[in-house]
Write a protein that holds these residues in place. Structure first.
Motif, PDB file in Angstrom:
ATOM      1  N   ASP A 120       0.805  -1.223   0.000  1.00 58.86           N
ATOM      2  CA  ASP A 120       0.000   0.000   0.000  1.00 58.86           C
ATOM      3  C   ASP A 120       0.834   1.267   0.000  1.00 58.86           C
ATOM      4  OD1 ASP A 120      -2.576  -1.113  -0.078  1.00 58.86           O
ATOM      5  OD2 ASP A 120      -2.514  -1.561   2.064  1.00 58.86           O
ATOM      6  N   GLN A 121       1.966   1.265   0.689  1.00 57.19           N
ATOM      7  CA  GLN A 121       2.748   2.485   0.859  1.00 57.19           C
ATOM      8  C   GLN A 121       3.538   2.882  -0.386  1.00 57.19           C
ATOM      9  OE1 GLN A 121       2.706  -0.187   2.734  1.00 57.19           O
ATOM     10  NE2 GLN A 121       2.852   0.252   4.937  1.00 57.19           N
ATOM     11  N   PHE A 122       3.639   2.010  -1.374  1.00 57.35           N
ATOM     12  CA  PHE A 122       4.516   2.261  -2.514  1.00 57.35           C
ATOM     13  C   PHE A 122       3.749   2.953  -3.644  1.00 57.35           C
ATOM     14  CE2 PHE A 122       7.341  -1.618  -1.341  1.00 57.35           C
ATOM     15  CZ  PHE A 122       7.809  -0.914  -0.237  1.00 57.35           C
ATOM     16  N   VAL A 123       4.244   4.137  -4.022  1.00 56.40           N
ATOM     17  CA  VAL A 123       3.589   4.926  -5.079  1.00 56.40           C
ATOM     18  C   VAL A 123       3.613   4.190  -6.415  1.00 56.40           C
ATOM     19  CG1 VAL A 123       3.697   7.076  -6.384  1.00 56.40           C
ATOM     20  CG2 VAL A 123       4.136   7.090  -3.916  1.00 56.40           C
ATOM     21  N   ARG A 124       4.693   3.524  -6.704  1.00 55.22           N
ATOM     22  CA  ARG A 124       4.813   2.831  -7.991  1.00 55.22           C
ATOM     23  C   ARG A 124       3.789   1.702  -8.120  1.00 55.22           C
ATOM     24  NH1 ARG A 124      11.004   2.262 -10.214  1.00 55.22           N
ATOM     25  NH2 ARG A 124      11.183   4.420 -10.934  1.00 55.22           N
ATOM     26  N   VAL A 128       1.067   1.028 -11.265  1.00 49.44           N
ATOM     27  CA  VAL A 128       0.769  -0.258 -11.899  1.00 49.44           C
ATOM     28  C   VAL A 128      -0.731  -0.532 -11.853  1.00 49.44           C
ATOM     29  CG1 VAL A 128       1.078  -2.761 -11.709  1.00 49.44           C
ATOM     30  CG2 VAL A 128       3.049  -1.240 -11.461  1.00 49.44           C
ATOM     31  N   ASP A 129      -1.373  -0.237 -10.726  1.00 47.26           N
ATOM     32  CA  ASP A 129      -2.824  -0.434 -10.596  1.00 47.26           C
ATOM     33  C   ASP A 129      -3.578   0.280 -11.711  1.00 47.26           C
ATOM     34  OD1 ASP A 129      -2.630  -2.017  -8.346  1.00 47.26           O
ATOM     35  OD2 ASP A 129      -2.907  -0.362  -6.934  1.00 47.26           O
ATOM     36  N   LYS A 130      -3.169   1.513 -12.007  1.00 46.75           N
ATOM     37  CA  LYS A 130      -3.857   2.312 -13.025  1.00 46.75           C
ATOM     38  C   LYS A 130      -3.826   1.626 -14.384  1.00 46.75           C
ATOM     39  CE  LYS A 130      -1.607   5.584 -14.960  1.00 46.75           C
ATOM     40  NZ  LYS A 130      -0.850   6.841 -15.267  1.00 46.75           N
ATOM     41  N   HIS A 131      -2.659   1.104 -14.770  1.00 41.23           N
ATOM     42  CA  HIS A 131      -2.521   0.464 -16.077  1.00 41.23           C
ATOM     43  C   HIS A 131      -3.224  -0.890 -16.125  1.00 41.23           C
ATOM     44  CE1 HIS A 131       0.191   3.537 -17.590  1.00 41.23           C
ATOM     45  NE2 HIS A 131       0.956   3.396 -16.518  1.00 41.23           N
ATOM     46  N   LYS A 146      -4.355  -8.597  -8.041  1.00 41.56           N
ATOM     47  CA  LYS A 146      -3.243  -8.146  -7.222  1.00 41.56           C
ATOM     48  C   LYS A 146      -3.357  -8.770  -5.842  1.00 41.56           C
ATOM     49  CE  LYS A 146      -5.407  -3.819  -5.626  1.00 41.56           C
ATOM     50  NZ  LYS A 146      -5.220  -2.355  -5.505  1.00 41.56           N
ATOM     51  N   ILE A 147      -2.216  -8.862  -5.175  1.00 42.70           N
ATOM     52  CA  ILE A 147      -2.191  -9.419  -3.821  1.00 42.70           C
ATOM     53  C   ILE A 147      -1.172  -8.650  -2.993  1.00 42.70           C
ATOM     54  CG2 ILE A 147      -0.485 -11.197  -4.426  1.00 42.70           C
ATOM     55  CD1 ILE A 147      -1.984 -13.069  -2.477  1.00 42.70           C
ATOM     56  N   ASN A 148      -1.550  -8.323  -1.787  1.00 44.76           N
ATOM     57  CA  ASN A 148      -0.665  -7.603  -0.874  1.00 44.76           C
ATOM     58  C   ASN A 148       0.454  -8.540  -0.430  1.00 44.76           C
ATOM     59  OD1 ASN A 148       0.538  -6.267   1.346  1.00 44.76           O
ATOM     60  ND2 ASN A 148      -1.355  -5.136   1.731  1.00 44.76           N
ATOM     61  N   ALA A 149       1.678  -8.174  -0.750  1.00 43.22           N
ATOM     62  CA  ALA A 149       2.816  -9.043  -0.444  1.00 43.22           C
ATOM     63  C   ALA A 149       2.957  -9.308   1.048  1.00 43.22           C
ATOM     64  CB  ALA A 149       4.101  -8.432  -0.996  1.00 43.22           C
ATOM     65  N   ASP A 246      13.628   0.395  -7.491  1.00 45.38           N
ATOM     66  CA  ASP A 246      12.335   0.181  -6.869  1.00 45.38           C
ATOM     67  C   ASP A 246      12.519  -0.163  -5.399  1.00 45.38           C
ATOM     68  OD1 ASP A 246      10.337   0.113  -9.272  1.00 45.38           O
ATOM     69  OD2 ASP A 246      12.096  -0.987  -9.912  1.00 45.38           O
ATOM     70  N   SER A 247      11.405  -0.345  -4.718  1.00 42.51           N
ATOM     71  CA  SER A 247      11.452  -0.522  -3.272  1.00 42.51           C
ATOM     72  C   SER A 247      11.633  -1.991  -2.908  1.00 42.51           C
ATOM     73  CB  SER A 247      10.161   0.014  -2.651  1.00 42.51           C
ATOM     74  OG  SER A 247       9.989   1.373  -2.975  1.00 42.51           O
ATOM     75  N   ASP A 248      12.650  -2.283  -2.101  1.00 43.03           N
ATOM     76  CA  ASP A 248      12.841  -3.642  -1.624  1.00 43.03           C
ATOM     77  C   ASP A 248      11.729  -3.995  -0.647  1.00 43.03           C
ATOM     78  OD1 ASP A 248      15.118  -3.863  -3.092  1.00 43.03           O
ATOM     79  OD2 ASP A 248      16.447  -3.239  -1.477  1.00 43.03           O
ATOM     80  N   TYR A 249      11.294  -5.252  -0.798  1.00 45.16           N
ATOM     81  CA  TYR A 249      10.205  -5.695   0.087  1.00 45.16           C
ATOM     82  C   TYR A 249      10.769  -6.157   1.419  1.00 45.16           C
ATOM     83  CZ  TYR A 249       6.615  -8.704   1.999  1.00 45.16           C
ATOM     84  OH  TYR A 249       5.718  -9.321   2.837  1.00 45.16           O
TER      85      TYR A 249
END
Length: 249
Positions: A120-124, A128-131, A146-149, A246-249
């Protein structure tokens, strides 16, 4: 009867040591002539095949035309039935999967699946959701979800997902490819939906009608690297690549 021809009559030098060179040149000429002859023959065969097909179409009677119509109607009927099956499985909408069990059920029901692992916190991830929301409506043959990691630790661990956003592209229950971050999308947040569509199409999980060898020009923004990541099965595999941008999980 054996005919002996003088080398002088053939225009060859008396010194036999020079003959192989001349023979090689003659062989090269003969090879070119042979290639040209083969090309002409191939062209003639294609023309004959086209003429035969045109003649066949011209000679179709009403029974043949009725048979063609029936085949087309049957194909359209099967396609419509397939669409109804896709809709019943949630195709056409970009939906949320709430746990790992639902992910496995989705990949069993649908032949083609595009699953976005997000946070949720990641803008990128929102980009992706939009596309994907647009592509889900366009490509009803594929399930977009989609699934929340954070809510799927077992799955993210087994798939070695280390960077978000990551798209997992699944066909027949096996991961065909991964889109990790935005590296494959032009290295920019401002990529187009057509660019993402093209990149997903390269994994053969959507019915893409464009040129898979060349990305859409309206999706390019500067330098770009196209990576195809190693295949894995849903329940395990090799360690994936990462993207420092990108953001590391």
């Amino acid at each position: 009867m054996i005919v002996v021809v003088s080398s002088c009559l053939l225009g060859l030098p008396r010194d036999v040591s020079h003959w192989p060179v001349i023979e090689c040149k003659m062989a090269g000429v003969n090879a070119n002539a042979m290639v040209e002859k083969q090309l002409v023959a191939a062209t003639q065969i294609i023309e004959q095949q086209l003429d035969a097909e045109i003649e066949r179409l011209d000679n179709l009677d009403s029974d043949d035309l009725d048979a063609i119509r029936r085949e087309r109607l049957e194909a359209m009927k099967k396609r419509q039935q397939k669409k109804q099956e896709w809709i019943s499985n949630g195709h056409g909408d970009y939906s949320e999967l709430y746990d790992e069990k639902e992910f496995f059920e989705t990949t069993k029901k649908s032949e083609n699946v595009v699953c976005h692992f997000y946070r949720d916190q990641f803008v990128r991830c929102k980009i992706v959701d939009k596309h994907l929301n647009i592509l889900a409506r366009k490509h009803i043959e594929t399930k977009f979800c989609k699934i929340n990691a954070e809510k799927a630790p077992f799955l993210t661990e087994r798939l070695h997902i280390r960077v978000l956003p990551t798209l997992c592209l699944v066909k027949d229950g096996k991961t065909k490819d991964y889109i990790i971050g935005f590296t494959d999308l032009g290295n920019t947040d401002d990529f187009s939906t057509e660019m993402m569509e093209w990149r997903i199409g390269r994994a053969d999980v959507i019915e893409y009608s464009g040129d898979l060898l060349c990305p859409p020009t309206n999706g390019l923004r500067g330098g770009q690297r196209m990576d195809v990541h190693r295949k894995k099965t849903i329940r395990g595999g090799n360690k994936g690549d990462s993207d420092d941008s990108d953001s590391d999980y």
